[in-house]
Design an enzyme around this catalytic site. Structure first.
Site, mmCIF file in Angstrom:
data_model
loop_
_atom_site.group_PDB
_atom_site.id
_atom_site.type_symbol
_atom_site.label_atom_id
_atom_site.label_comp_id
_atom_site.label_asym_id
_atom_site.label_seq_id
_atom_site.Cartn_x
_atom_site.Cartn_y
_atom_site.Cartn_z
ATOM 1 N N ASP A 165 10.068 63.092 60.187
ATOM 2 C CA ASP A 165 11.495 63.259 60.465
ATOM 3 C C ASP A 165 12.229 61.908 60.509
ATOM 4 O OD1 ASP A 165 13.832 64.569 60.951
ATOM 5 O OD2 ASP A 165 13.393 65.072 63.047
ATOM 6 N N ASP B 169 23.380 65.285 56.821
ATOM 7 C CA ASP B 169 22.551 64.083 56.798
ATOM 8 C C ASP B 169 22.783 63.243 55.535
ATOM 9 O OD1 ASP B 169 20.903 62.564 58.366
ATOM 10 O OD2 ASP B 169 19.039 63.396 57.580
ATOM 11 N N ARG C 34 15.036 56.040 56.992
ATOM 12 C CA ARG C 34 14.615 54.643 56.790
ATOM 13 C C ARG C 34 13.655 54.534 55.607
ATOM 14 N NH1 ARG C 34 12.364 54.502 62.822
ATOM 15 N NH2 ARG C 34 13.968 56.106 62.975
ATOM 16 N N GLU D 216 12.866 59.995 58.154
ATOM 17 C CA GLU D 216 12.847 59.890 56.692
ATOM 18 C C GLU D 216 13.942 58.994 56.135
ATOM 19 O OE1 GLU D 216 14.455 62.144 58.264
ATOM 20 O OE2 GLU D 216 16.371 62.084 57.217
ATOM 21 N N LYS E 77 22.815 56.794 53.008
ATOM 22 C CA LYS E 77 21.719 57.745 53.169
ATOM 23 C C LYS E 77 22.215 59.101 52.687
ATOM 24 C CE LYS E 77 19.037 60.232 56.735
ATOM 25 N NZ LYS E 77 18.680 60.329 58.175
ATOM 26 N N LYS F 75 11.982 69.969 62.608
ATOM 27 C CA LYS F 75 12.969 69.951 63.692
ATOM 28 C C LYS F 75 13.015 71.316 64.370
ATOM 29 C CE LYS F 75 16.271 66.584 61.805
ATOM 30 N NZ LYS F 75 16.166 65.596 62.891
ATOM 31 N N ASP G 186 17.993 67.770 56.040
ATOM 32 C CA ASP G 186 16.889 67.169 56.778
ATOM 33 C C ASP G 186 16.271 68.210 57.716
ATOM 34 O OD1 ASP G 186 15.098 65.635 58.140
ATOM 35 O OD2 ASP G 186 16.590 64.440 59.229
#
Ligand code: BES
Ligand code: MN
Ligand code: ZN
Length: 514
Positions: free
Chosen positions: A361, A302, A365, A363, A279, A291, A284
């Site tokens: 959020d 991230d 996956r 994101e 990933k 967030k 993020d």
């Protein structure tokens, strides 16, 4: 840093720092006994005063012991000799690394390979010592005192050296042992190179480390190693491939997303590859499901999964490991904007399944599911994805273990073993069918979130819907890949060691069975 081996008469060896182990209750290692003999029992006398008892990780620095050539002797507590295990040995390697950083000595001679450790040979001990001494020396300084045109020549570069140490030798009893340890040092240096690469990439802030930056870095790897080739799938191509989930994440950012494919060919030309997929969310923000501000800066990390993929490929290419591996990086930035995806949007993934985005959020996956579908074109032997996927994983396992999910028992067992052997540990979590219902959606084939309960598991369940065609494992590294907060924050380099060890063990297994 230079690593080497030395043998000979320990008492006569000139070194600014001799590293000796002391077992609990004053029992001496062979080397310590030799030194004690040469200095007329001074060492024993000092130990009898009781300031160091040999408990694990205790340290004491002695200067100018009579009768020996070393100017300093660094004593390290080892604990009970009969119960020494991998975890304790690694703890000792870490305290040695920390101690060496405090000294002005430029060289050291380490007598720890003779320390018995249940089921571990000197290859393993050398690997762990080099790995953890190097880890103690690592610091990210690229952004400190950066020279600009305005400051050039003005000695603007800050003092960036963490330690004076330039060379470390391992004391070995024989020539054959020296050869083995030298080979282990070479392997360990490859691991450290990959590990530091992963840390550097992960620590680089998001205004510099963009998806494009990661792609350029991957292309640089291909220029350095003839065994590596890099291909970058652009947003245009992703659209053509029908990667609606990946595109929904990247569409809100001005930075173009990239699916980076790094092919390492070290094995036979016709052998199918193992795939590792990281990933790579370079920042993020949460997107429209923004967030909270406090701690948001940590989301530069991230992309730690991506960094671990690039680090692992670097290490095995450097080592020329006889295996074929495809490293994939799903690189995108998750930002809110006028063209960002909205909660409630429904997208079609490359697999044809539709997803209702209830929270922008979640994101990771979304970029991973399309990359996982793309991975099947390599007819992979196994696929492992690595992701800072859920805060829930941090709540479940803290920062000790990465969460492991797998649809294959052998793959799970191999990863658990590599984790135990390196103490870059994983803990297996359930992927039970019953959890899948939490992803039910009124309008689409699935929702991208599964509610508050079992958040790390439902994220894995989401990915499992895209990995039915091959043997697959998922590592949620949200708790292990970096330390957050204050002036001590930074990437840990995990799970490069785990992946590297796993691949080395695969090669050994393959050798044994073919
Ligand atoms: N990158 C985060 C997960 C994360 C959180 C990693 C904290 C490291 C520390 C991920 O994209 C995310 O935001 N996950 C959400 C999922 C939720 C919306 C279902 C989370 O964990 O809160
Ligand atoms: Mn997120
Ligand atoms: Zn994320």
């Amino acid at each position: 840093m230079k690593y080497g081996t030395k043998k000979g008469n320990l008492a006569k060896m000139r070194t600014p720092c001799l590293v000796l182990g002391i077992y609990e209750n004053g029992v001496l290692t062979d080397s310590a006994r030799k030194i004690d003999g040469a200095c007329n029992g001074s060492l024993k006398k000092i130990l009898q005063r009781g300031d160091i008892t040999g408990k694990p990780n205790q340290v004491m620095l002695l200067h100018d012991l009579p009768g020996i050539a070393a100017t300093r002797v660094l004593l390290l507590g080892l604990g009970d000799p009969d119960t020494m295990d991998a975890a304790r040995f690694i703890g000792i390697a870490r305290s040695l690394g920390a101690q060496l950083n405090t000294l002005a000595a430029r060289h050291a001679l380490c007598c720890l390979l003779e320390v018995n450790c249940e089921g571990r040979n000197s290859n393993w001990k050398t690997l762990r010592l080099v790995e953890h001494i190097a880890a103690a020396r690592y610091c990210y300084t690229d952004m400190k005192g950066v020279t600009t045109p305005a400051t050039a020549g003005a000695k603007a570069k800050a003092e960036q050296k963490k330690t004076e140490l330039e060379a470390l030798d391992f004391f070995v009893p024989s020539k054959s042992e020296a050869t083995q340890v030298a080979a282990a040092i070479t392997a360990a240096k490859a691991l450290v190179l990959g590990m530091n690469r992963a840390k550097d990439l992960a620590n680089t802030p998001s205004n510099i480390c963009t998806p494009t930056y990661l792609a350029r870095h991957a292309q640089k790897l291909a220029r350095k190693y003839p065994s590596v080739t890099t291909k970058v799938v652009s947003e245009e191509e992703m659209k053509r491939l029908g990667m609606g989930a990946f595109m929904s994440v990247t569409q809100g950012s001005d930075q173009p997303g990239k699916l980076i494919v790094i092919t390492y060919k070290g094995g036979k030309a016709k052998t199918k590859p193992h795939v590792i997929l990281g990933k790579g969310i370079t920042f993020d923000s949460g997107g429209i499901s923004l967030k909270p501000g406090a701690g948001m800066h940590e989301m530069i990390f991230d992309m730690c999964g991506a960094a671990s993929v690039i680090g692992t490929i670097t290490a095995i290419a450097e080592q020329r490991l006889p295996i074929n591996v495809v490293g994939m990086v799903a690189a995108a930035e998750n930002m809110p904007s006028g063209v960002a995806s909205r909660p409630g949007d429904i997208v079609t993934t490359m697999s044809g399944q539709t997803v209702e985005i209830l929270n922008t959020d979640a994101e990771g996956r979304l970029v991973l599911c399309d990359a996982l579908t793309y991975a099947s074109r390599f007819k992979p032997l196994t696929v492992i994805d690595i992701a800072t996927l859920t805060g829930a994983c941090v709540i479940a396992l803290g920062n000790q273990a990465s969460a492991l999910y797998a649809n294959d028992e052998e793959l799970a067992a191999d990863l658990i073993k590599a984790g135990e052997d390196t103490q870059d540990r994983v803990w297996r979590m359930p992927l039970w069918e019953e959890y899948q219902a939490q992803l039910n959606s009124a309008f689409a084939d699935m929702a991208n979130i599964g509610g508050r309960e079992a958040g790390s598991i439902t994220a894995a369940c989401f990915l499992a819907r895209y990995t039915k065609q091959y043997r697959w494992a998922h590592l949620d590294i949200a708790g292990t890949a970096y330390r957050g907060g204050g002036a001590k924050k930074g990437a840990t380099g995990r799970p490069v060691t785990l992946l590297w060890e796993y691949m080395n063990q695969l090669c050994a297994k393959h050798d044994a069975t073919h």
